[in-house]
Scaffold this motif. Structure first.
Motif, PDB file in Angstrom:
ATOM      1  N   ASP A  81     -33.293   3.584 -96.735  1.00 48.64           N
ATOM      2  CA  ASP A  81     -34.563   3.794 -97.781  1.00 48.64           C
ATOM      3  C   ASP A  81     -34.493   3.084 -98.978  1.00 48.64           C
ATOM      4  OD1 ASP A  81     -32.463   5.400 -98.851  1.00 48.64           O
ATOM      5  OD2 ASP A  81     -33.817   7.328 -98.939  1.00 48.64           O
ATOM      6  N   GLY A  82     -33.443   2.340 -99.381  1.00 47.92           N
ATOM      7  CA  GLY A  82     -33.689   1.481-100.718  1.00 47.92           C
ATOM      8  C   GLY A  82     -34.689   0.472-100.752  1.00 47.92           C
ATOM      9  N   LYS A  83     -35.406   0.459-102.008  1.00 50.78           N
ATOM     10  CA  LYS A  83     -36.314  -0.624-101.862  1.00 50.78           C
ATOM     11  C   LYS A  83     -36.738  -0.745-103.386  1.00 50.78           C
ATOM     12  CE  LYS A  83     -41.344  -0.732-101.339  1.00 50.78           C
ATOM     13  NZ  LYS A  83     -42.606  -0.369-100.643  1.00 50.78           N
ATOM     14  N   ARG A  84     -36.673  -2.004-103.901  1.00 50.50           N
ATOM     15  CA  ARG A  84     -36.766  -2.334-105.228  1.00 50.50           C
ATOM     16  C   ARG A  84     -37.865  -1.575-105.876  1.00 50.50           C
ATOM     17  NH1 ARG A  84     -35.847  -5.311-109.637  1.00 50.50           N
ATOM     18  NH2 ARG A  84     -37.552  -6.218-110.870  1.00 50.50           N
ATOM     19  N   ASN A  85     -37.782  -1.107-107.065  1.00 51.47           N
ATOM     20  CA  ASN A  85     -38.522  -0.423-107.820  1.00 51.47           C
ATOM     21  C   ASN A  85     -39.047   0.968-107.390  1.00 51.47           C
ATOM     22  OD1 ASN A  85     -38.432  -2.046-110.067  1.00 51.47           O
ATOM     23  ND2 ASN A  85     -40.129  -3.385-109.604  1.00 51.47           N
ATOM     24  N   ALA A  86     -38.342   1.411-106.439  1.00 50.28           N
ATOM     25  CA  ALA A  86     -38.749   2.666-105.734  1.00 50.28           C
ATOM     26  C   ALA A  86     -37.483   3.598-105.433  1.00 50.28           C
ATOM     27  CB  ALA A  86     -39.511   2.289-104.354  1.00 50.28           C
ATOM     28  N   GLU A 130     -37.473   6.320-108.265  1.00 52.46           N
ATOM     29  CA  GLU A 130     -38.236   5.715-109.527  1.00 52.46           C
ATOM     30  C   GLU A 130     -39.547   5.352-109.012  1.00 52.46           C
ATOM     31  OE1 GLU A 130     -36.279   2.599-111.359  1.00 52.46           O
ATOM     32  OE2 GLU A 130     -36.119   1.488-109.367  1.00 52.46           O
ATOM     33  N   SER A 131     -40.183   6.086-108.138  1.00 52.38           N
ATOM     34  CA  SER A 131     -41.529   5.507-107.517  1.00 52.38           C
ATOM     35  C   SER A 131     -42.446   5.986-108.506  1.00 52.38           C
ATOM     36  CB  SER A 131     -41.735   5.907-106.163  1.00 52.38           C
ATOM     37  OG  SER A 131     -41.731   7.363-105.867  1.00 52.38           O
ATOM     38  N   LYS A 132     -42.382   6.893-109.178  1.00 51.75           N
ATOM     39  CA  LYS A 132     -43.370   7.340-110.176  1.00 51.75           C
ATOM     40  C   LYS A 132     -43.230   6.823-111.656  1.00 51.75           C
ATOM     41  CE  LYS A 132     -44.659  11.622-107.721  1.00 51.75           C
ATOM     42  NZ  LYS A 132     -44.678  13.057-107.660  1.00 51.75           N
ATOM     43  N   VAL A 133     -42.046   6.086-111.958  1.00 51.96           N
ATOM     44  CA  VAL A 133     -41.724   5.661-113.124  1.00 51.96           C
ATOM     45  C   VAL A 133     -42.677   4.306-113.423  1.00 51.96           C
ATOM     46  CG1 VAL A 133     -40.109   4.538-114.643  1.00 51.96           C
ATOM     47  CG2 VAL A 133     -39.345   6.336-113.016  1.00 51.96           C
ATOM     48  N   LYS A 134     -43.337   4.282-114.477  1.00 59.49           N
ATOM     49  CA  LYS A 134     -44.184   3.053-114.840  1.00 59.49           C
ATOM     50  C   LYS A 134     -43.342   1.713-114.848  1.00 59.49           C
ATOM     51  CE  LYS A 134     -48.158   5.566-116.479  1.00 59.49           C
ATOM     52  NZ  LYS A 134     -49.224   6.034-117.601  1.00 59.49           N
ATOM     53  N   GLN A 135     -43.911   0.698-114.814  1.00 56.41           N
ATOM     54  CA  GLN A 135     -43.378  -0.630-114.509  1.00 56.41           C
ATOM     55  C   GLN A 135     -43.476  -1.263-116.148  1.00 56.41           C
ATOM     56  OE1 GLN A 135     -43.378  -2.038-110.200  1.00 56.41           O
ATOM     57  NE2 GLN A 135     -45.171  -2.650-111.452  1.00 56.41           N
ATOM     58  N   TYR A 136     -42.623  -2.292-116.361  1.00 54.02           N
ATOM     59  CA  TYR A 136     -42.661  -3.310-117.600  1.00 54.02           C
ATOM     60  C   TYR A 136     -42.459  -4.506-117.051  1.00 54.02           C
ATOM     61  CZ  TYR A 136     -42.129  -5.042-122.255  1.00 54.02           C
ATOM     62  OH  TYR A 136     -42.497  -5.683-123.246  1.00 54.02           O
ATOM     63  N   THR A 169     -40.370  -8.009-113.554  1.00 54.17           N
ATOM     64  CA  THR A 169     -40.938  -6.492-113.890  1.00 54.17           C
ATOM     65  C   THR A 169     -39.934  -5.544-113.235  1.00 54.17           C
ATOM     66  OG1 THR A 169     -42.898  -7.432-113.088  1.00 54.17           O
ATOM     67  CG2 THR A 169     -42.887  -5.019-112.832  1.00 54.17           C
ATOM     68  N   TYR A 170     -39.745  -4.178-113.776  1.00 53.72           N
ATOM     69  CA  TYR A 170     -38.599  -3.326-113.483  1.00 53.72           C
ATOM     70  C   TYR A 170     -39.272  -1.949-114.072  1.00 53.72           C
ATOM     71  CZ  TYR A 170     -36.861  -3.442-118.362  1.00 53.72           C
ATOM     72  OH  TYR A 170     -36.812  -3.222-119.655  1.00 53.72           O
ATOM     73  N   LYS A 171     -38.740  -0.734-113.382  1.00 55.08           N
ATOM     74  CA  LYS A 171     -39.067   0.372-113.909  1.00 55.08           C
ATOM     75  C   LYS A 171     -38.439   0.834-115.346  1.00 55.08           C
ATOM     76  CE  LYS A 171     -41.846   1.221-110.534  1.00 55.08           C
ATOM     77  NZ  LYS A 171     -41.829   2.433-109.829  1.00 55.08           N
ATOM     78  N   TYR A 172     -39.236   1.136-116.232  1.00 53.86           N
ATOM     79  CA  TYR A 172     -38.642   1.496-117.652  1.00 53.86           C
ATOM     80  C   TYR A 172     -39.441   2.918-118.230  1.00 53.86           C
ATOM     81  CZ  TYR A 172     -37.081   1.007-122.565  1.00 53.86           C
ATOM     82  OH  TYR A 172     -36.600   1.066-123.806  1.00 53.86           O
ATOM     83  N   PRO A 173     -38.711   4.081-118.185  1.00 49.95           N
ATOM     84  CA  PRO A 173     -39.803   5.045-118.790  1.00 49.95           C
ATOM     85  C   PRO A 173     -39.553   5.272-120.185  1.00 49.95           C
ATOM     86  CG  PRO A 173     -37.408   5.830-117.778  1.00 49.95           C
ATOM     87  CD  PRO A 173     -37.531   4.284-117.701  1.00 49.95           C
TER      88      PRO A 173
END
Length: 733
Positions: free
Chosen positions: A174-179, A215-221, A244-248
């Motif tokens: 189930d691994g998926k980038r930015n998820a 991290e699917s709900k974490v917003k991207q930067y 682009t990556y996830k950064y809370p």
């Protein structure tokens, strides 16, 4: 942010051109005065030897802990020739000593993480093959019996079965980038818990356990990327791109975490019943001696409650062993320095106001406080299961000193490194020997082999050549000192004076500082200063006629919880106040020109530079802020909320920032930032400069294409430092 506990994993050799005359800024920028060291040292299972990567990066050697001499060459690229492998970036020896992983073609990702191509080398047959042919791997890990290797690729976990012709099995799908990420932490957990692996084997090698990050709900930067030159990204020649990556950011959604197990024989996957808050953290999982259990640590979002659990990875049942609470926050080091053995759990804690060690059995029963006193423990090396003796480093001889100790089970303690200065250690398995790294503020590192009583057996590296060169140079004196502010606060500092220092002259002053929570910039060690290397950049400035000073204000480490945590919920207030107080104290010294004073710093030091220049008393004529946070609303959840809670909970605290104080800025300012900074985003400088423009404040700015938080690569660091020196010369001379 910055890490403060020293770990002896990788030290680089000296690449210095010995010459007479003044210091060379380009060579300082390339770290050519740091001194010789030892590369990639790892202790062997036998307790008598350690392995080391050769200086040319082509051999893995075994050395005697007693003599330091080479016992054998475990791997030699000139003998084991494999297409595409011409340099060893790292290595890992299996627990049974039969196999070795050779790391090459390493590509950095974030501060701790990287991906690389790994090769599996059989020491019996001299056969080397790729660990996997399906792409680079992350964080490979041998099973305790040496029959398996687990690794992560693209957010999924894979197993290589060495006894079955290196058959590769995919554990998660189930691994998926930015998820979804399995087995390795997301950006914020890696950065702020200093960890790049989130998977372990049970002691019997039957079960693999890992943390999953959703991290699917974490917003991207997104950061803009351009073609650039060193390195050159030709894909962006026509149009720029973006990373682009996830950064809370503080107060925003984090990744949700869960803990899972994989029974290797039955191929059954289970979710473990670990009580994790919906917005909580799993900073570490650890192997326990009992194969039916693994240890899982959790933190709530406020990070004031650490829980340590024993979990059965097959039944999934969970037992609370230890709960650690703090009125403000649990230090990150209480997690990263936690030690688990077959018999003991060793926990650092500030529960009595100082960072001390507490020894538990593996059922969570407190056995004893290991040591006590008005000092902080600095590092933890382990506990001997056979004797109950605990090995650690502390500041017992003063905050600026660090010594290595053993605390015996009978209550007696021995200092193993009594020489004044800064000591750290790499202990052999069983603690019979250790490698001691010692330096002081005037002496580059010396690496020595010692026995368990601290007796020096041999010297591995003495940096004699560098010492001789230093004595021939026109270098100023490095001095440690203390001052008392007008508020009655005692602060530690160091200064570098010009070699021809004349106490009847008035010198301009440049103050370097970092000032972040728990940090320490003032120490009796060689690696001090903006560019380390014995404050060599400060020595360069001293040769240009400046007096260079560093003072650790309130909020910094090694002086107990009260001194460190008094900045809680108001970061920047006391830290900037203390830098101004230090400047005022300096201005009273007969050899200081109080009208020509400057301040600078990097990261938190850049933030505190801006805060100090906006503090209101206008003591600084100039300042340089490199990669500064300018509002804690823009920084990540884990670090920021540890010290500030969320913006919703603490709006007044978050209003203490340079943007809000832009109109109060006094003095000439140079701002420097990399556009691809994944840590302190360029938006911090962008928003701050807009505030300065609207406040009609003049400033200068340097922007570095495609550079991250370190602002390095190619000629970049040399250019940065040269511009800083020119700025100081313009404003202070």
């Amino acid at each position: 942010m910055k890490r403060f506990f020293w770990t002896a994993v990788l030290l680089f050799p000296l690449v210095s051109a010995m010459f007479a005359g003044n210091l060379n800024l380009a060579e300082i920028s390339k770290w050519q005065y740091r001194g010789d060291g030892i590369r990639a040292v790892k202790t062997a299972q036998d307790g008598e030897t350690y392995t080391q990567l050769s200086s040319d990066g082509r051999k893995v050697e075994s050395h005697s802990f007693k003599t330091g001499k080479t016992v054998s060459v475990l791997f030699d690229l000139d003998v084991v020739k494999t297409a595409g492998v011409d340099y060893i970036d790292g290595y890992m020896v299996s627990p049974n000593g039969r196999q070795m992983l050779i790391q090459t073609h390493t590509e950095s990702i974030y501060r701790h993480s990287f991906k690389a191509e790994y090769y599996l080398y059989n020491m019996g047959s001299n056969r080397m093959v790729p660990l996997s042919k399906n792409g680079p791997q992350q964080t490979p890990l041998f099973s305790p019996d040496g029959s398996l290797v687990a690794f992560v690729r693209d957010g999924n976990i894979f197993l290589v079965k060495l006894l079955y012709d290196n058959a590769e099995v995919q554990v998660t799908k189930d691994g998926k980038r930015n998820a979804i990420i399995n087995g390795i932490p997301d950006w914020v957990n890696e950065e702020e818990f200093a960890n790049d692996r989130s998977m372990i084997f049970t002691a019997d090698s039957r079960v693999l356990v890992w943390v999953k990050y959703d991290e699917s709900k974490v917003k991207q930067y997104s950061m803009p990327l351009f073609k650039g030159l060193n390195p050159e990204y030709k894909q962006y020649d026509e149009y720029p791109g973006a990373y682009t990556y996830k950064y809370p950011v503080a107060g925003a959604d984090n990744a949700t975490t869960s803990v899972w197990s994989f029974d290797i024989a039955s191929r059954q996957t289970r979710q473990l019943q670990v009580p994790i808050d919906a917005d909580g953290y799993v900073p570490r999982i650890k192997q326990m001696g009992d194969a039916s259990k693994v240890m899982v640590t959790t933190l709530n979002r406020h990070q004031d409650c650490l829980r340590i659990y024993a979990v059965n990875p097959l039944s999934t049942l969970c037992q609370l062993l230890i709960e650690e609470r703090d009125a403000k926050y649990v230090k990150e080091e209480c997690v990263s320095s936690l030690v688990v053995t077959n018999r003991y759990i060793l926990l650092p804690s500030q529960r009595d106001g100082w960072l001390h060690l507490y020894l538990y059995n593996t059922n969570g029963q407190l056995l004893r406080q290991v040591e006590t006193g008005n000092y902080d423990v600095a590092d933890v090396y382990g506990v001997d299961d056979a004797t109950g003796d605990v090995y650690y480093a502390s500041h017992e001889q003063g905050a600026v000193e660090q010594q290595v100790y053993v605390a015996h089970s009978n209550g007696k303690r021995n200092c193993l490194t009594p020489k004044k200065g800064w000591n750290s250690a790499i202990f052999a398995k069983g603690f019979k020997y250790f490698i001691n790294q010692w330096s002081d503020i005037n002496t580059p590192a010396v690496f020595s082999l010692c026995d368990q009583r601290g007796k020096t057996l041999s010297t591995l590296v003495d940096n004699r050549e560098l010492n001789g060169w230093l004595k021939s140079m026109n270098l100023g004196k490095r001095e440690l000192f203390t001052l008392t502010t007008a508020d009655g606060v005692n602060l530690n500092g160091w200064m570098v004076k010009p070699a021809d220092f004349n106490p009847s002259k008035k010198y301009p002053v440049i103050m370097f500082q970092y000032s972040g929570p728990g940090s320490q910039s003032v120490k009796n060690a060689w690696g001090v200063g903006m560019a380390g290397q014995g404050a060599m950049l400060e020595q360069y400035l001293a040769q240009r006629g400046y007096l260079c000073v560093c003072v650790d204000g309130r909020g910094t480490g090694a002086r107990g919880a009260e001194f460190e945590k008094c900045t809680y919920l108001q970061m920047g207030e006391l830290e900037s106040h203390d830098q101004v107080e230090a400047a005022l104290w300096l201005a009273k010294q007969e050899y200081v020109d109080g009208q020509r004073m400057a301040i600078w710093g990097w990261s938190f030091g850049g933030f505190n530079t801006l805060m100090s220049m906006s503090e209101g008393r206008g003591v600084f004529r100039a300042g340089i802020a490199i990669a500064p946070p300018t509002s804690w609303k823009y920084y990540d959840t884990i670090y920021t909320e540890r010290f500030m809670r969320t913006p919703k909970e603490n709006p007044d605290g978050y209003d203490i920032n340079p943007i809000k104080r832009a109109a109060q800025l006094q003095g000439s300012l140079l701002l420097c930032h990399g556009m691809a900074d994944d840590n302190v985003h360029f938006r911090n400088t962008a928003e701050y400069t807009e505030a300065l423009v609207q406040a009609d404040k003049d400033f200068s700015q340097l922007v570095y294409t495609n550079r991250n938080h370190s602002i390095a690569g190619g000629n970049t660091r040399n250019h940065l430092f040269r511009q800083c020196v020119k700025f100081f010369d313009k404003e202070l001379k």
